[in-house]
Design a protein around this motif. Structure first.
Motif, short mmCIF file in Angstrom:
data_model
loop_
_atom_site.label_atom_id
_atom_site.label_comp_id
_atom_site.label_asym_id
_atom_site.label_seq_id
_atom_site.Cartn_x
_atom_site.Cartn_y
_atom_site.Cartn_z
N ALA A 221 0.77 -1.20 0.02
CA ALA A 221 0.01 0.10 0.07
C ALA A 221 0.87 1.17 0.14
N GLN A 222 2.10 1.18 0.35
CA GLN A 222 3.06 2.31 0.42
C GLN A 222 3.83 2.63 -1.08
N ILE A 223 3.46 1.67 -1.81
CA ILE A 223 4.28 1.72 -3.22
C ILE A 223 3.20 2.43 -4.29
N GLN A 224 3.43 3.38 -4.84
CA GLN A 224 2.58 3.88 -5.88
C GLN A 224 3.01 3.56 -7.08
N SER A 225 2.47 2.78 -8.19
CA SER A 225 2.73 2.73 -9.36
C SER A 225 2.09 3.42 -10.44
N VAL A 226 3.26 3.85 -11.36
CA VAL A 226 2.90 4.70 -12.37
C VAL A 226 3.30 4.24 -13.63
N PHE A 227 2.26 4.43 -14.59
CA PHE A 227 2.87 4.20 -16.10
C PHE A 227 2.87 5.53 -16.69
N ILE A 228 3.96 6.07 -17.27
CA ILE A 228 4.07 7.35 -17.89
C ILE A 228 4.24 7.25 -19.01
N PHE B 287 -3.29 -4.30 -16.31
CA PHE B 287 -2.31 -4.99 -15.90
C PHE B 287 -2.45 -5.12 -14.25
N HIS B 288 -2.88 -3.93 -13.67
CA HIS B 288 -2.97 -3.87 -12.29
C HIS B 288 -3.77 -2.68 -11.94
N PRO B 289 -5.00 -2.84 -11.34
CA PRO B 289 -5.68 -1.90 -11.06
C PRO B 289 -5.28 -0.64 -10.14
N ARG B 290 -4.03 -0.98 -9.45
CA ARG B 290 -3.51 0.40 -8.82
C ARG B 290 -2.35 0.77 -9.69
#
Ligand code: NI
Length: 213
Positions: free
Chosen positions: A109-116, A135-138
């Motif tokens: 929960a402490q890891i924010q994942s981003v696709f830029i 790929f992943h909802p988060r």
């Protein structure tokens, strides 16, 4: 084989080779200048990664660097039209997240994942919204104006270039680009980079070894 398909396949292979070569050079630079062994900290040529930016998320809302949150972040730069490397790497990031979620949901929960997106002209918020969550909802999809994306690319030392070939229609192109998953600390410091040869396990191991926040 259909010559058109053959051509496309060949092009994909060439792009993969270019990406691989770029990766090898980058890895060499990384190796040379690594001051501390991963997973603690890797300084690449003393370069600073990240910083303030403005962009647009996959809901079409204006966002800035605060989407990365107060915790750690995993960032991948790519484009949705990518035939091979980007989907593979996004899947790798998603699998790493799932592994961590399974063993340590609090840490996950402490890891924010981003696709830029490095292809903002085609990767509109709608395109990202129908692609990234598969790929992943988060994982949050990020795009923006060409200028905004150029600025983010320079903050993260991302290489990306439009490539047009003779047999392509005038409006057709692919993106030649560097391919790394970035693991970034809360202060924006780069912890590690994962190239196409790094497996899910390596990312999971590094995340699990992160100091608690
Ligand atoms: Ni790609």
């Amino acid at each position: 084989m259909n010559p058109q398909i053959k051509k496309r396949l060949l092009r994909t292979l060439i792009i993969c080779a270019i990406a691989f070569a770029a990766g090898a050079v980058f890895a060499l630079i990384q190796e040379k200048s690594a001051t501390v062994k991963a997973p603690t900290s890797v300084a690449i040529g003393g370069a600073k990664f990240g910083g303030d930016f403005e962009a647009i998320n996959d809901k079409g809302e204006a966002i800035d660097q605060s989407i990365l949150g107060d915790g750690y972040s995993l960032i991948y730069f790519g484009f949705t039209y990518c035939p091979a490397i980007c989907p593979t790497e996004l899947q790798k990031m998603a699998r790493a997240l799932r592994e961590v979620e399974k063993d340590n949901p609090q840490l996950a929960a402490q890891i924010q994942s981003v696709f830029i997106s490095i292809d903002p002209e085609r990767d509109t918020p709608d395109v990202l919204e129908s692609y990234v969550p598969m790929f992943h909802p988060r994982i949050i999809g990020v795009t923006g104006s060409v200028e905004q994306i150029n600025q983010i690319k320079s903050l993260y030392k991302v290489y990306a270039k439009k490539v047009r070939e003779d047999d392509m229609a005038d409006d057709e192109y692919i993106m030649d680009h560097s391919s790394y998953i970035y693991l970034v600390a809360p202060d924006g410091e780069l912890i590690s980079l994962y190239g196409i040869d790094d497996g899910v396990e390596k990312i999971v191991q590094d995340i699990k070894a992160l100091p608690a926040l």
